[in-house]
Design an enzyme around this catalytic site. Sequence first.
Site, mmCIF file in Angstrom:
data_model
loop_
_atom_site.group_PDB
_atom_site.id
_atom_site.type_symbol
_atom_site.label_atom_id
_atom_site.label_comp_id
_atom_site.label_asym_id
_atom_site.label_seq_id
_atom_site.Cartn_x
_atom_site.Cartn_y
_atom_site.Cartn_z
ATOM 1 N N ASP A 189 0.830 -1.213 0.000
ATOM 2 C CA ASP A 189 0.000 0.000 0.000
ATOM 3 C C ASP A 189 0.868 1.270 0.000
ATOM 4 O O ASP A 189 1.872 1.349 0.710
ATOM 5 C CB ASP A 189 -0.873 -0.016 1.263
ATOM 6 C CG ASP A 189 -1.816 1.156 1.345
ATOM 7 O OD1 ASP A 189 -2.723 1.225 0.502
ATOM 8 O OD2 ASP A 189 -1.646 2.007 2.241
ATOM 9 N N GLU A 233 1.505 -0.571 -4.951
ATOM 10 C CA GLU A 233 0.512 0.454 -5.288
ATOM 11 C C GLU A 233 1.244 1.744 -5.641
ATOM 12 O O GLU A 233 1.494 2.600 -4.790
ATOM 13 C CB GLU A 233 -0.457 0.711 -4.122
ATOM 14 C CG GLU A 233 -1.669 1.500 -4.570
ATOM 15 C CD GLU A 233 -2.220 2.457 -3.534
ATOM 16 O OE1 GLU A 233 -3.289 3.037 -3.784
ATOM 17 O OE2 GLU A 233 -1.604 2.646 -2.466
HETATM 18 C C1 GLC Z 1 -3.969 3.498 -0.406
HETATM 19 C C2 GLC Z 1 -5.292 2.780 -0.348
HETATM 20 C C3 GLC Z 1 -6.362 3.741 0.044
HETATM 21 C C4 GLC Z 1 -6.006 4.301 1.386
HETATM 22 C C5 GLC Z 1 -4.630 4.925 1.362
HETATM 23 C C6 GLC Z 1 -4.142 5.240 2.727
HETATM 24 O O1 GLC Z 1 -3.936 4.441 -1.380
HETATM 25 O O2 GLC Z 1 -5.550 2.193 -1.585
HETATM 26 O O3 GLC Z 1 -7.610 3.137 0.101
HETATM 27 O O4 GLC Z 1 -6.953 5.261 1.750
HETATM 28 O O5 GLC Z 1 -3.683 4.029 0.829
HETATM 29 O O6 GLC Z 1 -3.797 4.070 3.384
#
Ligand code: GLC
Length: 593
Positions: free
Chosen positions: A259, A319
């Site tokens: 993440d 991500e």
């Molecule tokens: C990432 C997740 C998102 C979340 C953010 C903070 O971008 O996909 O849903 O709000 O991280 O953890």
Amino acid sequence: MGLEEGSTKKHTGFCESGKCSVVIFVLVAIGIAVVACVTFLFPAVRTTVPPTETPTTTLTWWQTTIIYQVYPRSFRDSNGDGVGDLKGVIEKLSYFNDLGVGAVWLSPFFTSPMRDFGYDVSNYTEVDKIFGNMADFDELIRTAHEKDIKIIIDFVPNHTSNESTWFKDSRNSMDQYKDFYIWNAGKTLPNGTHVAPNKWISVFEGSSWTWDDVRKEYYYHAFLDSQPDLNYRNPAVRAAMKDVLRFWLNKGVDGFRIDAIPHLFEHVDLSLEERPGMSDAFDPDRYKYTKNQPEIFDVVREWREVLNQYEGERFLVAETVGIPQEERQKYYEAGSVPFFFDLIPVARGSRGCPNTLAQCYLTRIIDGMNLKGAQWPNFVIGNHDNRRIADRIGQEYADAMNMMLLTLPGTPTSYYGEELGMRGGNYTGFQPKDPFAITSNNPNNSRDSERNPMQWSNTVNAGFMDGTGEPWLKITANTEYPRVNVEEEGKVNGSSLQLYKELAQLRARPGFRSTHIEHPEIFGEVLTYIRGVDVDKYLVALNLGLVGFRLDITQIGYSQGTVVFATNFSRKNTIIQLASFHLQRGEGLVIKL
Ligand code: GLC
């Protein structure tokens, strides 16, 4: 029989008379002339797609599967409390087999105060009771593996919840945890007012510094003030997070989705200011000092080393929202696969898409394939942070979009419900649940819509939960569920679900397992490309425009083909003349050449 004999005889006599070689010479000469003319009149479509083709024999599981994202809160609620859970996922494991999906990525299910619905973890090695318990997780992984389904879990390394014991100990300056987070005193004005170290703003808007009255210092948070960022310049943090990976690897997980990785480090010089303005995740300059810092890759490499100590191929997917192309390469080199998100912001008339939709997709697909050596492409068109395809592009394009995702090279990632052509919930008039909408005081920022409960059947609550209780996000906001659900679509030939399953099978063919794509082209608003190898080639044609379009695509060297998959079921198995065929708006065809 008599006719055959006669024709053979005639043919032999003709060659024997010595005319045969003359005729062959003339035919060859004509052939060369024709090829030259055709080449001149219809120059070959030039493509910048690199020709690299990974041999199918060396592919590993994550290169040959579809990854299916499950947002556990919204997938299936087994106990009727309105929130989906791990037992709910277990109940539905056979569904993944039916779909033809071999890997499931679970969004966070760890102990959390749920300020950001689980992306604020207070204990990384516990299952939050709202989702069940560790025994449920163990059962999930065991039964998934029995069904040949890989389990990828979310790993949230950038920040914890402010309710984690690590943070509590850190704000109390407890020895081991003192430097676990990014603390800074900022300035205190003569009148006693505290001023943050700089004007950096959080992704969820507002200052990314929050004053802590216990420690009497500011702490940094890229997201909510309840999500303090960990300090990766502290080796103890790195060690602790590697232990988290080991904990889940020991449980048998097959991989992690990392993440918010671009936020892992911030520049050490806190006097550097970023460009002011609203946050925009796709603007890398906007976060010049708080995103994409070079130290990230050492950490990713360390994680990869941890994974490599385990048997079998364990997968790391990152991500990587809003990263430049050079950064993508570095993620690959460090041993992870960076999600290719550039197809997501594409929408008709949006800032990211000044041209036609088809042109925007084509350009970005080519970007997505612009990789070095054996780096493996991947494409994503939806997730829990973005409007569903049916809302973003239009419901009549949902099937064509799935057709695109599943016929592109590399690993596709599907978001739950997209296989049904499901729309997001319409929660206009409801108080948003998403913290982004709340902190920014802007309902348009709400991600509630795309997190709407999965539609399993046409019963009350769409089979998301049994009984008449209230799901955490209402189903009634989506009036289409009696038709758009797994059970109903399972019965209807030509439904989105059926098409998805067929396309999933198509991907298993050897030609779809290479990174080879031919003739990526645009005709009006029709996007076309060819996949496959040798005698097993397929033309994909997707009309992403607003009107029907007739095209002539004979320059690819074929004159006709048979429709094997179609968004309009009635066209299946029909013969298409490639010199002139028509596609309705939103229509997609896979044509066997
Ligand atoms: C990432 C997740 C998102 C979340 C953010 C903070 O971008 O996909 O849903 O709000 O991280 O953890």
